[in-house]
Enzyme design. Sequence first.
Site, PDB file in Angstrom:
ATOM      1  N   SER A   1       0.856  -1.178   0.000  1.00 16.08           N
ATOM      2  CA  SER A   1       0.000   0.000   0.000  1.00 16.08           C
ATOM      3  C   SER A   1       0.894   1.231   0.000  1.00 16.08           C
ATOM      4  CB  SER A   1      -0.857  -0.049   1.261  1.00 16.08           C
ATOM      5  OG  SER A   1      -1.227   1.233   1.656  1.00 16.08           O
ATOM      6  N   SER A   2       0.331   2.367  -0.407  1.00 13.86           N
ATOM      7  CA  SER A   2       1.143   3.599  -0.428  1.00 13.86           C
ATOM      8  C   SER A   2       1.521   4.056   0.980  1.00 13.86           C
ATOM      9  CB  SER A   2       0.395   4.708  -1.168  1.00 13.86           C
ATOM     10  OG  SER A   2      -0.884   4.875  -0.621  1.00 13.86           O
ATOM     11  N   CYS A   3       0.868   3.520   2.019  1.00 17.41           N
ATOM     12  CA  CYS A   3       1.199   3.955   3.383  1.00 17.41           C
ATOM     13  C   CYS A   3       2.511   3.357   3.892  1.00 17.41           C
ATOM     14  CB  CYS A   3       0.064   3.656   4.348  1.00 17.41           C
ATOM     15  SG  CYS A   3      -0.079   1.919   4.709  1.00 17.41           S
TER      16      CYS A   3
ATOM     17  N   TYR B   1       0.205  -1.267  10.508  1.00 16.79           N
ATOM     18  CA  TYR B   1      -0.154  -1.846   9.208  1.00 16.79           C
ATOM     19  C   TYR B   1       1.024  -1.713   8.238  1.00 16.79           C
ATOM     20  CZ  TYR B   1      -2.949  -2.191   4.906  1.00 16.79           C
ATOM     21  OH  TYR B   1      -3.473  -2.547   3.692  1.00 16.79           O
TER      22      TYR B   1
ATOM     23  N   LYS C   1       3.226  -4.545   6.205  1.00 16.13           N
ATOM     24  CA  LYS C   1       3.286  -4.581   4.739  1.00 16.13           C
ATOM     25  C   LYS C   1       4.732  -4.511   4.247  1.00 16.13           C
ATOM     26  CE  LYS C   1      -0.972  -4.990   3.444  1.00 16.13           C
ATOM     27  NZ  LYS C   1      -1.362  -6.172   2.668  1.00 16.13           N
TER      28      LYS C   1
ATOM     29  N   HIS D   1     -12.394   3.706   4.575  1.00  9.03           N
ATOM     30  CA  HIS D   1     -11.481   4.732   4.083  1.00  9.03           C
ATOM     31  C   HIS D   1     -12.274   5.993   3.744  1.00  9.03           C
ATOM     32  CE1 HIS D   1      -8.807   1.156   3.078  1.00  9.03           C
ATOM     33  NE2 HIS D   1      -8.062   1.917   3.855  1.00  9.03           N
TER      34      HIS D   1
HETATM   35  N1  LIG Z   1      -8.573  -0.520  -0.220  1.00  7.54           N
HETATM   36  C1  LIG Z   1      -7.539   0.224  -0.510  1.00  7.54           C
HETATM   37  O1  LIG Z   1      -7.638   1.454  -0.677  1.00  7.54           O
HETATM   38  C2  LIG Z   1      -6.178  -0.383  -0.698  1.00  7.54           C
HETATM   39  C3  LIG Z   1      -5.133   0.460  -1.080  1.00  7.54           C
HETATM   40  C4  LIG Z   1      -3.874  -0.067  -1.221  1.00  7.54           C
HETATM   41  C5  LIG Z   1      -3.659  -1.405  -1.009  1.00  7.54           C
HETATM   42  N2  LIG Z   1      -4.684  -2.212  -0.666  1.00  7.54           N
HETATM   43  C6  LIG Z   1      -4.375  -3.618  -0.401  1.00  7.54           C
HETATM   44  O2  LIG Z   1      -5.246  -4.496  -1.070  1.00  7.54           O
HETATM   45  C7  LIG Z   1      -5.459  -5.660  -0.262  1.00  7.54           C
HETATM   46  C8  LIG Z   1      -6.952  -5.913  -0.106  1.00  7.54           C
HETATM   47  O3  LIG Z   1      -7.574  -4.761   0.437  1.00  7.54           O
HETATM   48  P1  LIG Z   1      -9.167  -4.520   0.332  1.00  7.54           P
HETATM   49  O4  LIG Z   1      -9.357  -3.062   0.345  1.00  7.54           O
HETATM   50  O5  LIG Z   1      -9.726  -5.343  -0.758  1.00  7.54           O
HETATM   51  O6  LIG Z   1      -9.646  -5.078   1.745  1.00  7.54           O
HETATM   52  P2  LIG Z   1     -11.100  -5.631   2.182  1.00  7.54           P
HETATM   53  O7  LIG Z   1     -12.152  -5.131   1.263  1.00  7.54           O
HETATM   54  O8  LIG Z   1     -11.219  -5.354   3.638  1.00  7.54           O
HETATM   55  O9  LIG Z   1     -10.967  -7.196   1.949  1.00  7.54           O
HETATM   56  C9  LIG Z   1     -10.073  -7.916   2.707  1.00  7.54           C
HETATM   57  C10 LIG Z   1     -10.320  -9.373   2.460  1.00  7.54           C
HETATM   58  O10 LIG Z   1      -9.386 -10.083   3.286  1.00  7.54           O
HETATM   59  C11 LIG Z   1     -10.045 -11.180   3.833  1.00  7.54           C
HETATM   60  N3  LIG Z   1      -9.442 -11.510   5.115  1.00  7.54           N
HETATM   61  C12 LIG Z   1      -9.149 -10.695   6.145  1.00  7.54           C
HETATM   62  N4  LIG Z   1      -8.617 -11.380   7.152  1.00  7.54           N
HETATM   63  C13 LIG Z   1      -8.571 -12.679   6.745  1.00  7.54           C
HETATM   64  C14 LIG Z   1      -8.124 -13.873   7.349  1.00  7.54           C
HETATM   65  N5  LIG Z   1      -7.626 -13.874   8.588  1.00  7.54           N
HETATM   66  N6  LIG Z   1      -8.222 -15.010   6.635  1.00  7.54           N
HETATM   67  C15 LIG Z   1      -8.736 -15.021   5.383  1.00  7.54           C
HETATM   68  N7  LIG Z   1      -9.160 -13.921   4.757  1.00  7.54           N
HETATM   69  C16 LIG Z   1      -9.090 -12.758   5.434  1.00  7.54           C
HETATM   70  C17 LIG Z   1     -11.495 -10.780   4.018  1.00  7.54           C
HETATM   71  O11 LIG Z   1     -12.256 -11.970   3.962  1.00  7.54           O
HETATM   72  P3  LIG Z   1     -13.820 -12.072   4.386  1.00  7.54           P
HETATM   73  O12 LIG Z   1     -14.553 -11.224   3.394  1.00  7.54           O
HETATM   74  O13 LIG Z   1     -14.148 -13.496   4.236  1.00  7.54           O
HETATM   75  O14 LIG Z   1     -13.883 -11.524   5.779  1.00  7.54           O
HETATM   76  C18 LIG Z   1     -11.708  -9.867   2.823  1.00  7.54           C
HETATM   77  O15 LIG Z   1     -12.203 -10.596   1.732  1.00  7.54           O
HETATM   78  C19 LIG Z   1      -4.740  -5.406   1.066  1.00  7.54           C
HETATM   79  O16 LIG Z   1      -3.501  -6.055   1.047  1.00  7.54           O
HETATM   80  C20 LIG Z   1      -4.514  -3.927   1.068  1.00  7.54           C
HETATM   81  O17 LIG Z   1      -3.325  -3.574   1.743  1.00  7.54           O
HETATM   82  C21 LIG Z   1      -5.946  -1.735  -0.491  1.00  7.54           C
END
Ligand SMILES: NC(=O)c1ccc[n+]([C@@H]2O[C@H](COP(=O)([O-])OP(=O)(O)OC[C@H]3O[C@@H](n4cnc5c(N)ncnc54)[C@H](OP(=O)(O)O)[C@@H]3O)[C@@H](O)[C@H]2O)c1
Length: 319
Positions: free
Chosen positions: A110-112, A139, A143, A182
């Site tokens: 992530s950018s953070c 976090y 990462k 967010h």
């Molecule tokens: N959102 C952003 O703005 C953003 C920006 C930069 C990078 N990212 C990166 O993208 C990735 C995904 O982010 P997202 O925004 O899609 O997050 P999200 O919508 O919260 O989804 C996270 C997913 O992770 C699963 N999860 C969490 N804990 C788990 C565990 N212990 N075992 C199995 N599955 C688990 C959840 O499963 P369940 O649905 O089954 O609970 C959910 O499907 C992360 O690595 C994040 O750092 C996101």
Amino acid sequence: MPIAKNARIFIAGHRGLVGSAVVRALRGHGYENLLVRSRSELDLTEQAAVREYFERERPAVVILAAARVGGIHANSSRPAAFIRDNLAIQDHTIDSAYRCGVEKFVFLGSSCIYPKLAPQPIKEEYLLTGPLEPTNEWYAIAKIAGLKMCQAYRREYGFNAIALMPTNLYGPGDNFDLRTSHVLPALIRKFHEAAVRGDDSVTIWGTGTPRREFLHVDDLADALLHLLLHYDGEEIVNIGCGEDVTIRELAELIGSIVGFQGRQLYDSAKPDGTPRKLLDVARLARLGWRPRIGLRAGIEQTYAWFVKHVADARRPLEN
Ligand SMILES: NC(=O)c1ccc[n+]([C@@H]2O[C@H](COP(=O)([O-])OP(=O)(O)OC[C@H]3O[C@@H](n4cnc5c(N)ncnc54)[C@H](OP(=O)(O)O)[C@@H]3O)[C@@H](O)[C@H]2O)c1
């Protein structure tokens, strides 16, 4: 690396914002042999369960889109959960993937991860050149450990893991729960509810002056697929659109899309976070990828999704 259309591809976190977009993109490109498990079926913080899953299913490709994710409030109120879960999820998944012969692994940072006061736009080489933003350092440290683990496994074992650093993402399937969301989905929900109630004003966290970059999650999934197929290097790769807006500009844009007529107030007692966060995307451009979805069009599409799913959103929509 070319990937056969019938390759077994495990998308960890397929119900999340990123994972669901990656599944859409893979299916759209004809990949149908997709392996998915929700957290209740496979908790990635459970090492033995993860190893057993990989030994049984033997995926060829793994995309790790599972993580404990959240905004400033969630990060600062649950530091232990953020560092523990993210370290465990990535440790178990990367190590099991290597041991079970996975041919290509995609890690999402992530950018953070970059220093709070990094020069802008942020180049990949600014990693670990200064202190992190304290509100989400738990976090970010996890990462950074994850991307370093990918680099270390590539160097020592020749494991083909790439690490991508997306900017702030938004889109259909986002988390609209105000306790953990967010800024962009939180503003959509706040303005929508204020418009429905006919409120005079909406109060926004912070001063409105920080600058942020936002990428539609379908663009991120498209970039991820491009790099999955065409990039096999150790260097991390930023994924963004290369343009930023102030939180005030974002709020005005969302207010106009939602049709909120009242005033926008700013609660400057609440933390702002990093003053500016814009990724340098020159490396991504050199690798042959550019975004396609503009901010207004992306938010309009996301707002339409929110309105349609507001009644049955995946997380409870209470305050
Ligand atoms: N959102 C952003 O703005 C953003 C920006 C930069 C990078 N990212 C990166 O993208 C990735 C995904 O982010 P997202 O925004 O899609 O997050 P999200 O919508 O919260 O989804 C996270 C997913 O992770 C699963 N999860 C969490 N804990 C788990 C565990 N212990 N075992 C199995 N599955 C688990 C959840 O499963 P369940 O649905 O089954 O609970 C959910 O499907 C992360 O690595 C994040 O750092 C996101």
